[in-house]
Scaffold this motif. Structure first.
Motif, PDB file in Angstrom:
ATOM      1  N   SER A   1      35.260  29.150  38.286  1.00 46.10           N
ATOM      2  CA  SER A   1      33.698  28.883  37.974  1.00 46.10           C
ATOM      3  C   SER A   1      33.039  29.404  39.345  1.00 46.10           C
ATOM      4  O   SER A   1      31.911  29.838  39.169  1.00 46.10           O
ATOM      5  N   VAL A   2      33.609  29.312  40.453  1.00 44.17           N
ATOM      6  CA  VAL A   2      33.001  29.914  41.792  1.00 44.17           C
ATOM      7  C   VAL A   2      32.654  31.258  41.650  1.00 44.17           C
ATOM      8  O   VAL A   2      31.602  32.285  41.691  1.00 44.17           O
TER       9      VAL A   2
ATOM     10  N   PRO B   1      31.823  28.026  28.589  1.00 45.64           N
ATOM     11  CA  PRO B   1      32.698  27.171  29.185  1.00 45.64           C
ATOM     12  C   PRO B   1      34.136  27.499  29.354  1.00 45.64           C
ATOM     13  O   PRO B   1      34.587  27.142  30.364  1.00 45.64           O
ATOM     14  N   GLU B   2      34.536  28.710  28.767  1.00 46.82           N
ATOM     15  CA  GLU B   2      35.777  29.158  28.907  1.00 46.82           C
ATOM     16  C   GLU B   2      35.751  30.115  30.362  1.00 46.82           C
ATOM     17  O   GLU B   2      36.694  29.806  31.072  1.00 46.82           O
ATOM     18  N   LYS B   3      34.676  30.739  30.570  1.00 48.90           N
ATOM     19  CA  LYS B   3      34.809  31.783  31.727  1.00 48.90           C
ATOM     20  C   LYS B   3      34.619  30.531  33.070  1.00 48.90           C
ATOM     21  O   LYS B   3      34.988  31.027  34.310  1.00 48.90           O
TER      22      LYS B   3
ATOM     23  N   ALA C   1      28.990  22.921  36.570  1.00 50.60           N
ATOM     24  CA  ALA C   1      27.698  22.314  35.961  1.00 50.60           C
ATOM     25  C   ALA C   1      26.553  23.416  36.145  1.00 50.60           C
ATOM     26  O   ALA C   1      25.495  23.638  35.063  1.00 50.60           O
ATOM     27  N   ILE C   2      26.468  24.171  37.215  1.00 56.30           N
ATOM     28  CA  ILE C   2      25.496  25.299  37.372  1.00 56.30           C
ATOM     29  C   ILE C   2      25.761  26.351  36.589  1.00 56.30           C
ATOM     30  O   ILE C   2      24.749  26.718  35.875  1.00 56.30           O
ATOM     31  N   GLY C   3      27.219  26.541  36.448  1.00 53.17           N
ATOM     32  CA  GLY C   3      27.642  27.632  35.607  1.00 53.17           C
ATOM     33  C   GLY C   3      26.995  27.440  33.916  1.00 53.17           C
ATOM     34  O   GLY C   3      26.470  28.381  33.210  1.00 53.17           O
ATOM     35  N   LEU C   4      27.106  26.211  33.645  1.00 50.89           N
ATOM     36  CA  LEU C   4      26.486  25.955  32.274  1.00 50.89           C
ATOM     37  C   LEU C   4      25.058  26.047  32.109  1.00 50.89           C
ATOM     38  O   LEU C   4      24.267  26.530  31.168  1.00 50.89           O
TER      39      LEU C   4
END
Length: 281
Positions: A21-22, A266-268, A257-260
């Motif tokens: 996620s990072v 979601p997979e990445k 959360a920020i990624g969404l």
């Protein structure tokens, strides 16, 4: 922009989704995170309780390698790793003889002036002011932000946020559209590295955190530490047994959360790797 990146042991193993996620979030904001070459374990969570010299030499070597690689700043997402690197830097900067001793043991010399950023500091400095233009799906959920023991401690070394009632995670979540609850367990210990040796204690301590968040209506618990995530997510069967009911509130990383919110799949973000399903988000 390139920044040094120290994943530590957890992000290459049990917290693989945190790493994902990072690394997925940074490029959205024009940032390239480059792993420190030949990095080693920082010593968390036992070295400082066993041998002081070892507990300083392990993170010092990584800091020296980062400096040799030409980095002015490094991002350290794991709260435990961040704590050990920051403490080592502080201890060595105030004792020149100790620093020389450690340099001899690692066979490297270094200035020890590299800037160490935890994940919240990294987001605050390089991402927050660009989030608004990137948001495609506001994170309109009620959440409990859980800081754990190490993200803002010890204050005299970290100098970041308030120790007993921190707000940095809350502010970031509010920035992407979330509602954050006011609760009393945001800095309580989850049991940390006792997860294997004393799972019963971890279940009890983590149960207090999970139950209070759920009772207050949290749809998710936001974390920035792989050890906290492991205890609150992986140990959920023991927590459910302790509390006497099933609690399905998921635990996700701030970067997920920020990624969404900015449209990363979601997979990445590694959301499929969690033990407690995050389908509700």
């Amino acid at each position: 922009m390139k920044l040094g990146f120290y994943p530590g042991c957890s992000l290459n193993g049990t917290a693989r989704e945190y790493n994902e996620s990072v690394k997925a979030l940074a490029p959205v904001f024009g940032i390239e995170l480059v792993d420190i070459d030949d990095w080693n374990c920082c010593g968390a969570s036992a070295a400082h309780a066993v041998n002081r010299d070892l507990s300083l030499a392990l993170p010092a070597r990584t800091l020296a390698l980062a400096e040799k690689q030409g980095f002015d700043e490094i991002v350290v997402p794991c709260a435990a790793c961040f704590n050990r690197l920051a403490v080592a830097q502080y201890e060595l900067n105030k004792d020149e003889l100790l620093k020389k001793s450690v340099e001899k043991s690692i066979d490297m010399t270094f200035n020890n002036d590299i800037k160490i950023l935890n994940v919240v500091q990294f987001i605050d400095k390089y991402i927050k002011n660009k989030i608004t233009e990137k948001i495609s799906h506001k994170f309109e959920h009620q959440v409990a932000c859980y800081y754990g023991c190490l993200l803002v401690r010890p204050h005299k070394i970290i100098g970041f946020d308030r120790v007993e009632d921190p707000t940095s995670l809350d502010e970031l979540m509010q920035f992407i559209g979330a509602t954050t609850i006011d609760w009393g367990f945001k800095t309580e210990c989850c049991g940390a590295s006792l997860s294997i040796a004393r799972t019963d204690l971890v279940a009890k301590l983590s149960c207090n955190i999970i139950k209070d968040a759920a009772d207050r209506g949290a749809e998710a618990i936001i974390v920035a530490c792989p050890m906290c995530h492991s205890n609150l997510d992986m140990r959920r069967p023991q927590i459910d047994e302790y509390v006497g009911k099933k609690i399905s509130t998921p635990v996700i990383y701030i970067t997920q959360a920020i990624g969404l919110a900015v449209g990363i799949t979601p997979e990445k973000l590694g959301l499929q790797r969690h033990f407690v399903k995050v389908n509700t988000l």
